[in-house]
Design a protein around this motif. Sequence first.
Motif, PDB file in Angstrom:
ATOM      1  N   HIS A  50       0.812  -1.231   0.000  1.00 24.03           N
ATOM      2  CA  HIS A  50       0.000   0.000   0.000  1.00 24.03           C
ATOM      3  C   HIS A  50       0.840   1.274   0.000  1.00 24.03           C
ATOM      4  O   HIS A  50       2.021   1.232  -0.317  1.00 24.03           O
ATOM      5  N   GLU A 110      -1.345   1.315   7.521  1.00 21.19           N
ATOM      6  CA  GLU A 110      -0.658   0.029   7.330  1.00 21.19           C
ATOM      7  C   GLU A 110       0.699   0.228   6.644  1.00 21.19           C
ATOM      8  O   GLU A 110       1.692  -0.384   7.041  1.00 21.19           O
ATOM      9  N   HIS A 139       3.105  -7.059   4.829  1.00 20.08           N
ATOM     10  CA  HIS A 139       1.770  -6.504   5.148  1.00 20.08           C
ATOM     11  C   HIS A 139       1.420  -6.719   6.607  1.00 20.08           C
ATOM     12  O   HIS A 139       2.089  -7.467   7.333  1.00 20.08           O
ATOM     13  N   HIS A 140       0.360  -6.020   7.017  1.00 21.68           N
ATOM     14  CA  HIS A 140      -0.289  -6.312   8.296  1.00 21.68           C
ATOM     15  C   HIS A 140      -1.766  -6.502   8.013  1.00 21.68           C
ATOM     16  O   HIS A 140      -2.323  -5.860   7.123  1.00 21.68           O
TER      17      HIS A 140
HETATM   18 ZN   LIG Z   1      -1.927  -5.014   3.386  1.00 24.48          ZN
END
Ligand SMILES: [Zn+2]
Length: 325
Positions: A11, A26, A81-82
């Motif tokens: 992102h 994020e 990612h989270h």
């Molecule tokens: Zn993500």
Amino acid sequence: MSIKIALDAGHGLNTAGKQTPDGIKEWSLNDKVCDKIQELLCGYDLEIIRLDNDEGRVDESLQNRFAKYIKSGVKLIVSIHHNALKSDWSSATGVEVYTDKNPTAEDAKLAEIIYNKMVAYTGLRGRGIKQSDFYIINQDRIPAVLCEGGFMDGENDYKIITSEAGQKAYAKSVSEGIAEFLGLNKVADKQKNEIDVIYQVWDSVQKRWLPNVKNDEDYAGVFGHSVCGAFANLTSGNIIYAVHYKGGKWLPEVRNRSDYAGIYGKSIDGLMMKTDTEKTLKYRIHLKKAKKWLPWVTGYNKKDSENGYAGILGQEIDAIQIKVV
Ligand SMILES: [Zn+2]
């Protein structure tokens, strides 16, 4: 030559929706982990490219990210990612690693190595290695995985993923995973594997052992002063050596510093050395009268005056130099 790899912080800073319930984006969490991965990998001979805009200004399109790493010739890609379950606090918890739906053996191996470390280091629940055709990892040319390092809206996970220690644990899992997958050695370790030779000579004028010298940083001896003996050892493995004294013969060979090679009061005119390590010893001597260095030699054979020993029998030596290559 460096190996090239790609990291991807998912992102962008302004991507809508991808955030903790209290507004931490994020991307900024992903970015912190990517930065730490890069720091942890700096001891390795790697070139690391980032697929996202590493200031987060724009949410680089998945197509652009994909094209960038395919074009760049990287050997693997890890996307960071989270996770999130919904937009409000929940009890969601745990880490996941994804491959695409048709994982290659390499995809599966990379995923497994990183996943096991994530569970161990973050202390978060392991939700499993999963498959999904996320755009960024959906190819079979190079190993590619996407990691989810905990839930942004999980009350438990939030504390960990926003902490320095938690981010470091995530980064350590990925950096160690990459190093293990690629079978990398730290550059520093490689240097540690290098062997040094430490040596000194006995000076006939000062009638004492001169200070130790390391490799070819210096030479052992004082020009104009005949050398009567040599003492040497390696920082790893064995060195075997012998000297010839002027008007005499080759003396028994010596191993490391179990003895010295030479006789006090007798000038040496020949030196030969070898090692039982995988390395090669290069050594040379300086002629006292001719005032010059003879070429480096590598052999160990008293019958080979070209490369079997250093020196010209009959001409006194006043300095020696040794290096390990
Ligand atoms: Zn993500």
